[in-house]
Scaffold this active site. Structure first.
Site, PDB file in Angstrom:
ATOM      1  CB  CYS A 131      -0.948  -0.023   1.193  1.00  0.00           C
ATOM      2  SG  CYS A 131      -0.132   0.093   2.788  1.00  0.00           S
ATOM      3  CG  HIS A 157      -3.229   5.951   4.897  1.00  0.00           C
ATOM      4  ND1 HIS A 157      -4.391   5.244   5.097  1.00  0.00           N
ATOM      5  CD2 HIS A 157      -2.365   5.102   4.278  1.00  0.00           C
ATOM      6  CE1 HIS A 157      -4.244   4.011   4.630  1.00  0.00           C
ATOM      7  NE2 HIS A 157      -3.028   3.906   4.127  1.00  0.00           N
TER       8      HIS A 157
END
Length: 707
Positions: A469, A627
């Site tokens: 990720c 994020h």
């Protein structure tokens, strides 16, 4: 820089293999057709009544000869297309079309320039030739290489280009043939002025090579073998085979360039010559003695020196490798076994290989080849044309000597230095090695970080899949007990999280590079498990608990909240990686609005492929990570609309991203959004300024800079 050039040369060498792979078939057709339509051979073997002029057999063989000859006559355009395909990264069929178009346009441009400047008569004799029916300069295969490499570079740069709306039809892959055609119109004009000087330079180097005599042939043979481990031997020998570097000769009234081209031109015109030109075959004939008999002698030495209990197993492998070398000239299994277990043996082999080239030159052997020096090529291009034309009988004579020398010398060296050739180690698997094994050994030495990560995850055999990720390497393993956290942290990871058979290794925003390197390493890594549970590993990445910065605060950078919502301590983040500050310090905001704005003036460092995370650096040099949500990488971009690109400059409050809160709430574990400072220095300290309700742009964090 050196590694980059080396890598490019390897790719160039591999791209040559596509057109080179055509040569054995073309050579087979030309060899059989040319030999069995040769009047001298038909008379020698009393075959005139069966295969002579006017017979069905002669008609078939004539067609075969011409079918093979057309390939050698058009190698330049074949190389232009083949090299373009080999060097193109994607959409290779487009590169092939562009290569053909650019080749024709370049030579048409040269032809026009020749006409403008007075025609072929105004140039030096032999400077022009017919290329696909176009009067052009004698560029040979170099012309094809220039086009293939240039078109591939243009293709790789422009095949995804987006043009303005009015020209959008011509964008993408359609643009490649267009830009290639335009470029090579200019290149063709330039080549008219430049190539004559290049021709002079090549001719001068070729003259030096020709005048170097037998010593030059020996050096050529040594270099050709020495470059095999690096995959650069095609780059080395091809200019000798296909350009004037390997000599020029008039055959049937036509000037031919390149050693292999000269041989095959003479093969198709055997009635007009008394012997194949040794000045050309000196670059080919030397392979036959050591490939047909020398290396099989080395194989016998390895068999005889193997342990008694392993001789049966070794015998089958070595017999297969020896027969492959003898019949086809493919020597990889034996040569790379030398390289892998005893490089000194390969060095000795290279010296003897060079001597083989020199001996064939001295003895006047005129046997050519299509690809390699096995019995098949020897029969086609040595035996069938006849000893009068080729002097092929010297090959088995010298070959027998090579068999004896290789057998006794290698037997002595293996025993003297206890070299672990196949079957000499009781604990090792009996195998021969190939290029892939040698490359894997080199790459594992070169990428020690990826090797350590692989071992920390329990070895290649324990790894099921690899992904990442924005900040974490995400790996699924078969046996979680084989994972060594300390070893992984020693590679620069700030933390390791276990979730069943899932392992998350925290590296930060540069994790995409780590993932790519690891995937490259895994392609050639040994497929075994690695149990390092009992190893003591120095944790190079262990957190250093330095004292809080003290002294006077000289500057404070205030960062706004990128979203509206509820701010809280980072420890409340429903994800232990963020909660434990493995990625950095900051705050968590649970949004009530999907708009994400710039927290300060700065630069968008990266937008992750799945759009869920943005790397940001303020103008005050504070690195941040925004994020959105938890485990939102799994949404693969759904629910996110990003308004910025990598490297874009923004002002505080500029819209960076919009997120669909309803969709993300239903499809992700949480919409809680960590807002992190990822690279705080020793003289910097972070403070959270807000708790509870906060609007986008209001002060959320402060970074104090100490003296």
């Amino acid at each position: 820089m050196k590694d980059k050039i080396f890598g490019v040369l390897q790719r160039v060498g591999r791209s040559f293999m596509l057109p080179i792979a055509l040569l054995p078939v073309a050579g087979l057709l030309l060899g059989i057709g040319g030999s069995f339509t040769n009047a001298t051979m038909l008379e020698t073997y009393h075959l005139t009544s069966v295969l002579g002029p006017g017979t069905v057999g002669n008609a078939i063989l004539t067609v075969m000869s011409d079918a093979g000859n057309i390939v050698f006559a058009n190698l330049p355009i074949i190389f232009a297309i083949g090299v373009a395909i080999g060097m193109a990264k994607k959409e290779k069929e487009v590169a092939a079309l562009a290569g053909a178009i650019a080749f024709l346009i370049m030579h048409a441009s040269i032809g026009a320039m020749i006409t403008i400047h007075g025609g072929p008569e105004a140039l030096l004799e032999g400077a022009t030739t017919s290329v696909c029916g176009i009067t052009s300069l004698q560029m040979g295969v170099f012309g094809g290489m220039i086009v293939g490499l240039g078109v591939a570079a243009l293709h790789n740069r422009f095949y995804k280009i987006q043009l303005p709306q009015v020209l959008s039809f011509f964008g993408g892959t359609r643009f490649v043939p267009i830009i290639s055609g335009l470029t090579y119109t200019v290149v063709g004009i330039a080549m008219f002025f430049v190539w004559p000087f290049v021709q002079q330079g090549i001719a001068a180097v070729g003259g030096i090579v020709m005048e170097s005599g037998y010593a030059g042939t020996w050096i050529y043979g040594i270099m050709e073998r020495l470059l095999i481990p690096f995959g650069l031997h095609h780059v080395f020998y091809l200019p000798f085979w296909q350009t004037s570097l390997g000599g020029t000769l008039e055959v049937n009234g036509q000037l031919i360039e390149g050693a292999q081209n000269i041989f095959f031109a003479q093969l198709g015109a055997q009635d007009t010559i008394s012997h194949f030109a040794v000045s050309a075959t000196r670059f080919m004939s030397g392979k036959f003695p050591f490939m047909i008999l020398g290396l099989p002698g080395a194989a016998l030495a390895m068999y005889r020196t193997a342990l008694p209990e392993k001789k049966k197993e070794v015998g089958g492998l070595l017999l297969s490798a020896a027969l492959t070398s003898m019949l086809t000239g493919i020597t990889e299994p034996i040569e790379f076994t030398f390289l892998f277990v005893a490089p000194a043996l390969y060095g000795i082999h290279c010296i003897f290989a060079g001597a083989s080239y020199m001996l064939m030159h001295i003895l006047g052997v005129g046997v050519g080849m299509t690809f390699s020096g096995g019995i098949i090529d020897l029969i086609l291009f040595g035996v069938l044309p006849g000893n009068k034309l080729t002097s092929w009988v010297w090959i088995p004579v010298v070959g027998v000597g090579y068999f004896v020398v290789y057998y006794f010398l290698f037997t002595f060296l293996i025993k003297k230095f206890d070299l672990k050739t196949p079957g000499r180690d009781a604990d090792e698997e009996v195998k021969l090695y190939r290029r892939a094994d040698y490359n894997a050994k080199k790459e594992s030495m070169g990428d020690q970080t990826s090797e350590k990560i692989c071992n920390g995850l329990g070895g290649k055999a324990n790894i099921s899949d690899v992904d990442c990720c924005a900040t974490r390497l995400r790996v699924t393993v078969h046996k979680s007990e084989l994972v060594n956290d300390a070893m992984l942290k020693s590679t620069g990871a700030s933390g390791v999280v276990h979730k069943g058979n899932g392992v998350q290794v925290i590296y930060g925003p540069h994790v995409t590079v780590i993932k790519s390197n690891l995937e490259d390493y895994l392609e050639t890594a040994p497929n075994v498990e690695y149990n390092g549970a009992d190893e003591t590993v120095a944790d190079e990445a262990a957190a250093q608990t330095s004292a809080e910065p003290t002294g006077e605060v000289v500057k404070t950078v205030v960062l706004g909240s990128p979203i509206s919502g509820v701010a809280a301590d980072l420890a409340e983040t429903p994800d232990e990686v963020f909660a434990q500050k493995m990625m950095g310090d900051g705050a968590v905001v649970t949004p009530n609005d999907g708009k994400v704005v710039a927290p300060a003036d700065g630069t968008v460092v990266f937008v992750f492929d799945t759009k869920h995370a943005i790397g940001f650096k303020t103008d005050d040099d504070v690195a941040m990570l925004l994020h959105f949500g938890i485990d939102t990488v799994k949404l693969k971009g759904e629910g996110f609309n990003v308004h910025v690109t990598n490297g874009q400059k923004v002002k505080k409050g500029d819209l960076l991203m919009e997120a669909d809160l309803d969709y993300i709430s239903k499809n992700a574990p949480s919409i809680a959004t960590p807002v992190l400072c990822t690279e705080l220095k020793g003289n910097q300290k972070l403070r959270r300024l807000a708790d509870g309700e906060i609007k986008a742009g209001e002060d959320l964090l402060a970074v104090d800079f100490y003296e």
